[in-house]
Design a protein around this motif. Structure first.
Motif, short mmCIF file in Angstrom:
data_model
loop_
_atom_site.label_atom_id
_atom_site.label_comp_id
_atom_site.label_asym_id
_atom_site.label_seq_id
_atom_site.Cartn_x
_atom_site.Cartn_y
_atom_site.Cartn_z
N ARG A 1 -46.92 -4.39 -14.74
CA ARG A 1 -47.57 -4.57 -15.14
C ARG A 1 -49.13 -3.51 -14.39
NH1 ARG A 1 -46.63 -9.97 -16.10
NH2 ARG A 1 -48.08 -10.36 -14.20
N THR A 2 -48.68 -3.67 -13.73
CA THR A 2 -49.12 -2.31 -12.77
C THR A 2 -49.34 -1.70 -12.35
OG1 THR A 2 -50.09 -4.26 -10.97
CG2 THR A 2 -50.33 -2.10 -10.01
N ALA A 3 -47.81 -1.39 -12.31
CA ALA A 3 -47.57 0.28 -12.60
C ALA A 3 -47.88 0.54 -13.83
CB ALA A 3 -46.03 0.32 -12.28
N HIS A 4 -47.95 -0.03 -14.82
CA HIS A 4 -48.17 0.07 -16.23
C HIS A 4 -49.95 0.26 -17.13
CE1 HIS A 4 -44.31 1.55 -17.84
NE2 HIS A 4 -43.62 0.82 -16.88
N GLY A 5 -50.65 -0.02 -15.74
CA GLY A 5 -51.66 0.07 -16.37
C GLY A 5 -51.94 -1.86 -16.46
N GLY A 6 -51.37 -2.81 -16.68
CA GLY A 6 -51.83 -3.55 -16.76
C GLY A 6 -52.62 -4.39 -15.91
N LEU B 1 -39.56 -15.08 -7.57
CA LEU B 1 -39.23 -12.98 -7.49
C LEU B 1 -39.72 -12.36 -8.94
CD1 LEU B 1 -38.97 -10.41 -6.56
CD2 LEU B 1 -36.24 -11.85 -6.66
N LEU B 2 -39.15 -13.28 -10.34
CA LEU B 2 -39.18 -12.51 -11.61
C LEU B 2 -40.66 -12.67 -11.46
CD1 LEU B 2 -37.91 -11.07 -13.51
CD2 LEU B 2 -38.08 -13.31 -14.70
N LEU B 3 -41.54 -13.44 -11.20
CA LEU B 3 -43.17 -13.21 -11.96
C LEU B 3 -43.80 -12.50 -11.07
CD1 LEU B 3 -43.88 -17.21 -12.19
CD2 LEU B 3 -43.63 -15.40 -13.76
N HIS B 4 -43.17 -11.80 -10.20
CA HIS B 4 -43.91 -11.07 -9.22
C HIS B 4 -43.47 -10.05 -9.51
CE1 HIS B 4 -45.81 -9.50 -5.54
NE2 HIS B 4 -44.58 -8.40 -5.26
N LEU B 5 -42.90 -9.70 -9.65
CA LEU B 5 -42.20 -8.28 -10.12
C LEU B 5 -42.37 -8.07 -11.88
CD1 LEU B 5 -37.99 -8.39 -9.58
CD2 LEU B 5 -39.51 -6.88 -8.48
N ALA B 6 -42.77 -8.97 -12.79
CA ALA B 6 -43.25 -8.85 -13.76
C ALA B 6 -44.82 -7.83 -13.25
CB ALA B 6 -43.54 -10.22 -14.61
N SER B 7 -45.50 -8.51 -12.12
CA SER B 7 -47.00 -8.12 -11.86
C SER B 7 -46.35 -6.47 -11.35
CB SER B 7 -46.94 -9.14 -11.11
OG SER B 7 -47.05 -8.96 -9.74
N ILE B 8 -45.41 -6.36 -10.66
CA ILE B 8 -45.62 -4.82 -10.14
C ILE B 8 -45.45 -3.89 -11.41
CG2 ILE B 8 -43.84 -3.08 -9.88
CD1 ILE B 8 -43.28 -5.48 -7.27
N MET C 1 -47.43 -2.49 -0.04
CA MET C 1 -46.45 -2.51 -0.31
C MET C 1 -47.19 -1.00 -1.28
SD MET C 1 -43.80 -3.58 -3.26
CE MET C 1 -44.58 -3.18 -4.45
N ALA C 2 -46.01 0.52 -0.73
CA ALA C 2 -46.42 1.48 -1.24
C ALA C 2 -45.79 1.31 -2.56
CB ALA C 2 -45.76 2.36 -0.75
N PRO C 3 -46.73 2.05 -3.91
CA PRO C 3 -46.76 2.02 -5.31
C PRO C 3 -45.20 1.93 -5.40
CG PRO C 3 -48.72 2.77 -4.81
CD PRO C 3 -47.81 2.69 -3.75
N PRO C 4 -44.33 1.15 -6.83
CA PRO C 4 -43.00 1.92 -7.00
C PRO C 4 -43.13 2.90 -7.58
CG PRO C 4 -44.43 0.11 -8.46
CD PRO C 4 -45.20 0.71 -6.91
N PRO D 1 -40.52 0.85 -18.79
CA PRO D 1 -40.89 0.44 -20.37
C PRO D 1 -40.30 -1.32 -20.38
CG PRO D 1 -40.50 2.74 -20.23
CD PRO D 1 -40.18 1.94 -19.50
N ALA D 2 -39.21 -1.57 -20.41
CA ALA D 2 -38.60 -2.17 -20.34
C ALA D 2 -39.43 -3.18 -19.90
CB ALA D 2 -36.84 -1.93 -20.04
N ALA D 3 -39.07 -2.95 -18.26
CA ALA D 3 -40.37 -4.60 -17.74
C ALA D 3 -41.24 -4.71 -17.89
CB ALA D 3 -40.09 -3.70 -16.20
N LEU D 4 -41.63 -4.19 -18.86
CA LEU D 4 -42.88 -4.53 -19.39
C LEU D 4 -43.03 -5.86 -20.47
CD1 LEU D 4 -45.71 -1.92 -20.08
CD2 LEU D 4 -45.89 -2.91 -18.42
N ALA D 5 -41.36 -6.13 -21.14
CA ALA D 5 -41.05 -7.17 -21.74
C ALA D 5 -40.83 -8.31 -21.17
CB ALA D 5 -40.35 -6.74 -22.58
N LEU D 6 -40.85 -8.68 -19.62
CA LEU D 6 -39.99 -9.46 -19.08
C LEU D 6 -40.73 -10.87 -19.56
CD1 LEU D 6 -40.16 -7.89 -14.90
CD2 LEU D 6 -38.13 -8.41 -17.09
#
Length: 212
Positions: free
Chosen positions: A188-193, A179-186, A1-4, A9-14
């Protein structure tokens, strides 16, 4: 999958502790729930799916054939099922494990689940708890705008979350949890986590006849 393309920033607080929930209805009215599915996630660990039939409020309980065609449930499937007040009390207890802090409710298009809870409670003249809601549709649109669409079954296939029986409330809730856990991983990846909390992709297990 291509990077989003979008980063939030709010997504990091999931949260990694929550309750995923889904309802099926007897007819288009949000006050006609006939099935609920819930899956609790604690510290990123996904619990088993629970599903229960519901007796909808009197006057809101007519089965509409168009709605019925979506989920395949019949009046026989809800015979003897608990009424809304009892089901809501179970949901309330399920979101407060050990009597602690209330966990948020996560749903795919959470405005529907919110309105089911509020409108059905109003129909039987009880007060619904003040749940916090998290919407995986909105998050997916924000974090993965390149997806062909943001339907639950499309995203489950896109992310390898497993094959499931769509429009079964128990299965839908279990996949929404993943799905929510996967979106949280996306996010974190997008923000270098890191991705330490990413769950193993697996088909959700439905516990037939279990209750919230």
């Amino acid at each position: 999958m291509a990077p989003p393309a979008a980063r939030s920033p709010a997504a990091l607080a999931l949260p990694d502790s929550f309750v995923a929930i889904d309802f099926e209805l007897a007819n288009p009215r949000r006050s006609s729930p006939i099935q609920v599915g819930v899956t609790r996630v604690l510290d990123g660990r996904v619990g088993r799916a629970h599903v229960s039939a519901i007796t909808p409020p009197a006057g809101h309980d007519e089965f509409d054939w168009r709605t019925q065609r979506v989920h395949g449930l019949t009046p026989a499937d809800i015979a003897g099922a608990p009424e809304w007040a009892a089901v809501l009390a179970r949901i309330d207890r399920f979101t407060t494990p050990g009597g602690g802090r209330r966990l948020p409710l996560v749903a795919h298009n959470a405005s529907v689940e919110r309105s089911v809870i509020v409108q059905t409670s109003a129909a039987v003249r009880i007060q619904a708890p003040e749940f916090e809601y998290i919407d995986t549709v909105k998050l997916a649109r924000q974090l993965d705008p390149a997806a062909p669409n943001h339907k639950l079954d499309t995203l489950a296939e896109r992310y390898g979350l497993g094959v499931f029986l769509h429009h079964d409330a128990g299965a839908d809730a279990a996949v929404t949890a993943l799905l929510l856990l996967h979106l949280a991983s996306i996010a974190r990846t997008a923000h270098g986590g890191d991705m330490h909390h990413r769950p193993s992709a697996r088909p959700p297990h439905r516990t037939a006849g279990s209750h919230t």
